[in-house]
Design a protein around this motif. Structure first.
Motif, PDB file in Angstrom:
ATOM      1  N   HIS A  87       0.841  -1.200   0.000  1.00  0.00           N
ATOM      2  CA  HIS A  87       0.000   0.000   0.000  1.00  0.00           C
ATOM      3  C   HIS A  87       0.880   1.255   0.000  1.00  0.00           C
ATOM      4  CE1 HIS A  87      -3.755   2.146   0.495  1.00  0.00           C
ATOM      5  NE2 HIS A  87      -3.169   2.892   1.403  1.00  0.00           N
ATOM      6  N   THR A  88       1.949   1.230   0.786  1.00  0.00           N
ATOM      7  CA  THR A  88       2.884   2.357   0.828  1.00  0.00           C
ATOM      8  C   THR A  88       3.472   2.599  -0.554  1.00  0.00           C
ATOM      9  OG1 THR A  88       3.408   1.888   3.135  1.00  0.00           O
ATOM     10  CG2 THR A  88       4.990   3.236   1.909  1.00  0.00           C
ATOM     11  N   ALA A  89       3.954   1.539  -1.187  1.00  0.00           N
ATOM     12  CA  ALA A  89       4.547   1.662  -2.522  1.00  0.00           C
ATOM     13  C   ALA A  89       3.525   2.215  -3.519  1.00  0.00           C
ATOM     14  CB  ALA A  89       5.081   0.313  -2.988  1.00  0.00           C
ATOM     15  N   ARG A  90       2.288   1.797  -3.375  1.00  0.00           N
ATOM     16  CA  ARG A  90       1.230   2.287  -4.260  1.00  0.00           C
ATOM     17  C   ARG A  90       1.017   3.787  -4.073  1.00  0.00           C
ATOM     18  NH1 ARG A  90      -4.013  -0.669  -3.305  1.00  0.00           N
ATOM     19  NH2 ARG A  90      -4.884   1.331  -2.769  1.00  0.00           N
ATOM     20  N   ARG A  91       1.098   4.257  -2.838  1.00  0.00           N
ATOM     21  CA  ARG A  91       0.868   5.677  -2.553  1.00  0.00           C
ATOM     22  C   ARG A  91       2.017   6.569  -3.026  1.00  0.00           C
ATOM     23  NH1 ARG A  91      -3.675   5.074  -2.979  1.00  0.00           N
ATOM     24  NH2 ARG A  91      -5.136   4.730  -1.301  1.00  0.00           N
ATOM     25  N   VAL A  92       3.199   5.997  -3.224  1.00  0.00           N
ATOM     26  CA  VAL A  92       4.348   6.800  -3.677  1.00  0.00           C
ATOM     27  C   VAL A  92       4.776   6.393  -5.088  1.00  0.00           C
ATOM     28  CG1 VAL A  92       5.105   7.222  -1.306  1.00  0.00           C
ATOM     29  CG2 VAL A  92       6.101   5.319  -2.583  1.00  0.00           C
ATOM     30  N   LYS A  93       3.861   5.771  -5.812  1.00  0.00           N
ATOM     31  CA  LYS A  93       4.190   5.211  -7.126  1.00  0.00           C
ATOM     32  C   LYS A  93       4.697   6.235  -8.137  1.00  0.00           C
ATOM     33  CE  LYS A  93      -0.444   5.461  -8.998  1.00  0.00           C
ATOM     34  NZ  LYS A  93      -1.624   5.227  -8.221  1.00  0.00           N
ATOM     35  N   ASP A  94       4.335   7.487  -7.968  1.00  0.00           N
ATOM     36  CA  ASP A  94       4.763   8.501  -8.930  1.00  0.00           C
ATOM     37  C   ASP A  94       6.004   9.263  -8.478  1.00  0.00           C
ATOM     38  OD1 ASP A  94       3.489   9.888  -6.874  1.00  0.00           O
ATOM     39  OD2 ASP A  94       2.675  11.412  -8.216  1.00  0.00           O
ATOM     40  N   CYS A  95       6.720   8.727  -7.508  1.00  0.00           N
ATOM     41  CA  CYS A  95       7.925   9.376  -6.982  1.00  0.00           C
ATOM     42  C   CYS A  95       9.167   8.726  -7.599  1.00  0.00           C
ATOM     43  CB  CYS A  95       7.972   9.261  -5.460  1.00  0.00           C
ATOM     44  SG  CYS A  95       6.588  10.073  -4.639  1.00  0.00           S
ATOM     45  N   LYS A  96       9.753   9.416  -8.551  1.00  0.00           N
ATOM     46  CA  LYS A  96      10.956   8.900  -9.210  1.00  0.00           C
ATOM     47  C   LYS A  96      12.143   8.838  -8.260  1.00  0.00           C
ATOM     48  CE  LYS A  96       9.897  10.322 -13.904  1.00  0.00           C
ATOM     49  NZ  LYS A  96      10.300  11.147 -15.041  1.00  0.00           N
ATOM     50  N   SER A  97      12.051   9.527  -7.144  1.00  0.00           N
ATOM     51  CA  SER A  97      13.158   9.557  -6.180  1.00  0.00           C
ATOM     52  C   SER A  97      13.329   8.225  -5.450  1.00  0.00           C
ATOM     53  CB  SER A  97      12.946  10.674  -5.157  1.00  0.00           C
ATOM     54  OG  SER A  97      11.750  10.443  -4.423  1.00  0.00           O
ATOM     55  N   VAL A  98      12.349   7.329  -5.546  1.00  0.00           N
ATOM     56  CA  VAL A  98      12.415   6.046  -4.837  1.00  0.00           C
ATOM     57  C   VAL A  98      13.108   5.002  -5.717  1.00  0.00           C
ATOM     58  CG1 VAL A  98      11.101   4.204  -3.719  1.00  0.00           C
ATOM     59  CG2 VAL A  98      10.332   6.578  -3.524  1.00  0.00           C
ATOM     60  N   ILE A  99      14.286   4.573  -5.259  1.00  0.00           N
ATOM     61  CA  ILE A  99      15.043   3.538  -5.975  1.00  0.00           C
ATOM     62  C   ILE A  99      14.389   2.183  -5.760  1.00  0.00           C
ATOM     63  CG2 ILE A  99      17.256   2.339  -6.147  1.00  0.00           C
ATOM     64  CD1 ILE A  99      18.536   4.913  -4.933  1.00  0.00           C
ATOM     65  N   GLY A 100      13.922   1.951  -4.535  1.00  0.00           N
ATOM     66  CA  GLY A 100      13.322   0.670  -4.204  1.00  0.00           C
ATOM     67  C   GLY A 100      13.072   0.553  -2.720  1.00  0.00           C
ATOM     68  N   MET A 101      13.130  -0.690  -2.218  1.00  0.00           N
ATOM     69  CA  MET A 101      12.830  -0.945  -0.809  1.00  0.00           C
ATOM     70  C   MET A 101      13.853  -1.897  -0.209  1.00  0.00           C
ATOM     71  SD  MET A 101       8.716  -1.379  -0.607  1.00  0.00           S
ATOM     72  CE  MET A 101       8.277  -0.466   0.851  1.00  0.00           C
ATOM     73  N   ALA A 102      14.048  -1.721   1.087  1.00  0.00           N
ATOM     74  CA  ALA A 102      14.900  -2.643   1.838  1.00  0.00           C
ATOM     75  C   ALA A 102      14.074  -3.852   2.269  1.00  0.00           C
ATOM     76  CB  ALA A 102      15.486  -1.941   3.062  1.00  0.00           C
ATOM     77  N   LEU A 103      14.742  -4.981   2.352  1.00  0.00           N
ATOM     78  CA  LEU A 103      14.122  -6.217   2.828  1.00  0.00           C
ATOM     79  C   LEU A 103      14.555  -6.414   4.274  1.00  0.00           C
ATOM     80  CD1 LEU A 103      14.978  -8.366  -0.312  1.00  0.00           C
ATOM     81  CD2 LEU A 103      12.809  -7.201   0.203  1.00  0.00           C
ATOM     82  N   VAL A 104      13.648  -6.172   5.193  1.00  0.00           N
ATOM     83  CA  VAL A 104      13.968  -6.308   6.617  1.00  0.00           C
ATOM     84  C   VAL A 104      14.092  -7.784   6.959  1.00  0.00           C
ATOM     85  CG1 VAL A 104      12.924  -4.112   7.259  1.00  0.00           C
ATOM     86  CG2 VAL A 104      11.525  -6.176   7.277  1.00  0.00           C
ATOM     87  N   SER A 105      14.787  -8.090   8.040  1.00  0.00           N
ATOM     88  CA  SER A 105      15.058  -9.492   8.397  1.00  0.00           C
ATOM     89  C   SER A 105      13.783 -10.302   8.594  1.00  0.00           C
ATOM     90  CB  SER A 105      15.958  -9.581   9.622  1.00  0.00           C
ATOM     91  OG  SER A 105      15.339  -8.982  10.729  1.00  0.00           O
ATOM     92  N   HIS A 125       5.750  -2.218  -9.416  1.00  0.00           N
ATOM     93  CA  HIS A 125       7.007  -1.456  -9.366  1.00  0.00           C
ATOM     94  C   HIS A 125       8.172  -2.289  -9.880  1.00  0.00           C
ATOM     95  CE1 HIS A 125       4.841   1.519  -7.017  1.00  0.00           C
ATOM     96  NE2 HIS A 125       4.340   0.508  -6.343  1.00  0.00           N
ATOM     97  N   PRO A 126       8.133  -2.687 -11.148  1.00  0.00           N
ATOM     98  CA  PRO A 126       9.212  -3.525 -11.673  1.00  0.00           C
ATOM     99  C   PRO A 126      10.567  -2.814 -11.705  1.00  0.00           C
ATOM    100  CG  PRO A 126       7.760  -2.805 -13.448  1.00  0.00           C
ATOM    101  CD  PRO A 126       7.123  -2.373 -12.157  1.00  0.00           C
ATOM    102  N   GLN A 127      10.563  -1.501 -11.584  1.00  0.00           N
ATOM    103  CA  GLN A 127      11.814  -0.740 -11.594  1.00  0.00           C
ATOM    104  C   GLN A 127      12.522  -0.741 -10.239  1.00  0.00           C
ATOM    105  OE1 GLN A 127       8.837   0.666 -11.186  1.00  0.00           O
ATOM    106  NE2 GLN A 127       9.015   2.511  -9.940  1.00  0.00           N
ATOM    107  N   TYR A 128      11.862  -1.192  -9.191  1.00  0.00           N
ATOM    108  CA  TYR A 128      12.463  -1.150  -7.859  1.00  0.00           C
ATOM    109  C   TYR A 128      13.660  -2.086  -7.745  1.00  0.00           C
ATOM    110  CZ  TYR A 128       8.956   1.642  -5.280  1.00  0.00           C
ATOM    111  OH  TYR A 128       8.172   2.656  -4.799  1.00  0.00           O
ATOM    112  N   VAL A 129      14.644  -1.592  -7.020  1.00  0.00           N
ATOM    113  CA  VAL A 129      15.812  -2.378  -6.627  1.00  0.00           C
ATOM    114  C   VAL A 129      15.620  -2.692  -5.151  1.00  0.00           C
ATOM    115  CG1 VAL A 129      18.323  -2.290  -6.295  1.00  0.00           C
ATOM    116  CG2 VAL A 129      17.288  -1.243  -8.332  1.00  0.00           C
ATOM    117  N   TYR A 130      16.046  -3.866  -4.718  1.00  0.00           N
ATOM    118  CA  TYR A 130      15.882  -4.271  -3.319  1.00  0.00           C
ATOM    119  C   TYR A 130      17.226  -4.258  -2.610  1.00  0.00           C
ATOM    120  CZ  TYR A 130      11.253  -5.263  -4.877  1.00  0.00           C
ATOM    121  OH  TYR A 130       9.994  -5.113  -5.401  1.00  0.00           O
ATOM    122  N   PHE A 131      17.184  -3.865  -1.339  1.00  0.00           N
ATOM    123  CA  PHE A 131      18.368  -3.692  -0.507  1.00  0.00           C
ATOM    124  C   PHE A 131      18.230  -4.589   0.723  1.00  0.00           C
ATOM    125  CE2 PHE A 131      17.715   0.012  -3.033  1.00  0.00           C
ATOM    126  CZ  PHE A 131      18.971   0.530  -3.312  1.00  0.00           C
ATOM    127  N   ALA A 132      19.354  -5.083   1.234  1.00  0.00           N
ATOM    128  CA  ALA A 132      19.326  -5.901   2.449  1.00  0.00           C
ATOM    129  C   ALA A 132      20.680  -5.825   3.139  1.00  0.00           C
ATOM    130  CB  ALA A 132      18.985  -7.350   2.113  1.00  0.00           C
TER     131      ALA A 132
END
Length: 143
Positions: A87-105, A125-132
């Motif tokens: 839901h969060t990602a959906r609400r910020v879907k038009d923000c080019k500043s978001v590279i992606g999301m971190a994967l919490v443990s 969000h197929p453009q997202y990169v994931y961080f961990a």
């Protein structure tokens, strides 16, 4: 709204799609508390999400990039967490500043929960990169 991919992961490092390596810095980490997204009544706080979007749009205007680092700070199921982050990602879907999301443990350490998270977020969000913090998939950027 879908954007062209600007960043990608290779060998657990972040790169621009032009091939230039990008150092992951503390400034790029943008924490988002689950409890801010979804309050005690298990309803999404649309005011918080609107403010989050405004902050991310302001970064976009400065050509700054961040990744969202969810904070797993509630006692509830990982499925609820995944839904709240979707839901969060959906609400910020038009923000080019978001590279992606971190994967919490709590997500990264359980293969089924991780698969569900990646499926839910990547759907729109197929453009997202994931961080961990540690390797959990081939494509994750370590930070």
């Amino acid at each position: 709204m879908k954007f062209e991919k600007i960043f990608e992961s290779k060998n657990h490092k972040l790169y621009k799609t032009t091939g230039e390596e990008v150092a992951v810095t503390e400034k790029m980490i943008f924490p988002v508390k689950w409890s801010d997204v979804e309050g005690a009544e298990e309803e999404y706080d649309e005011n918080f999400l609107a403010q989050l979007r405004d902050q991310l749009k302001a970064l976009e205007e400065k050509n700054e990039f961040v990744f969202l680092e969810p904070v797993y700070d509630k006692k509830a199921t990982p499925g609820q967490f995944n839904n709240a982050m979707k839901h969060t990602a959906r609400r910020v879907k038009d923000c080019k500043s978001v590279i992606g999301m971190a994967l919490v443990s709590e997500v990264a350490d359980d293969a089924d929960v991780l698969s569900d998270f990646l499926e839910k977020i990547s759907e729109k969000h197929p453009q997202y990169v994931y961080f961990a913090k540690k390797p959990c998939t081939e494509d994750v950027v370590l930070y």
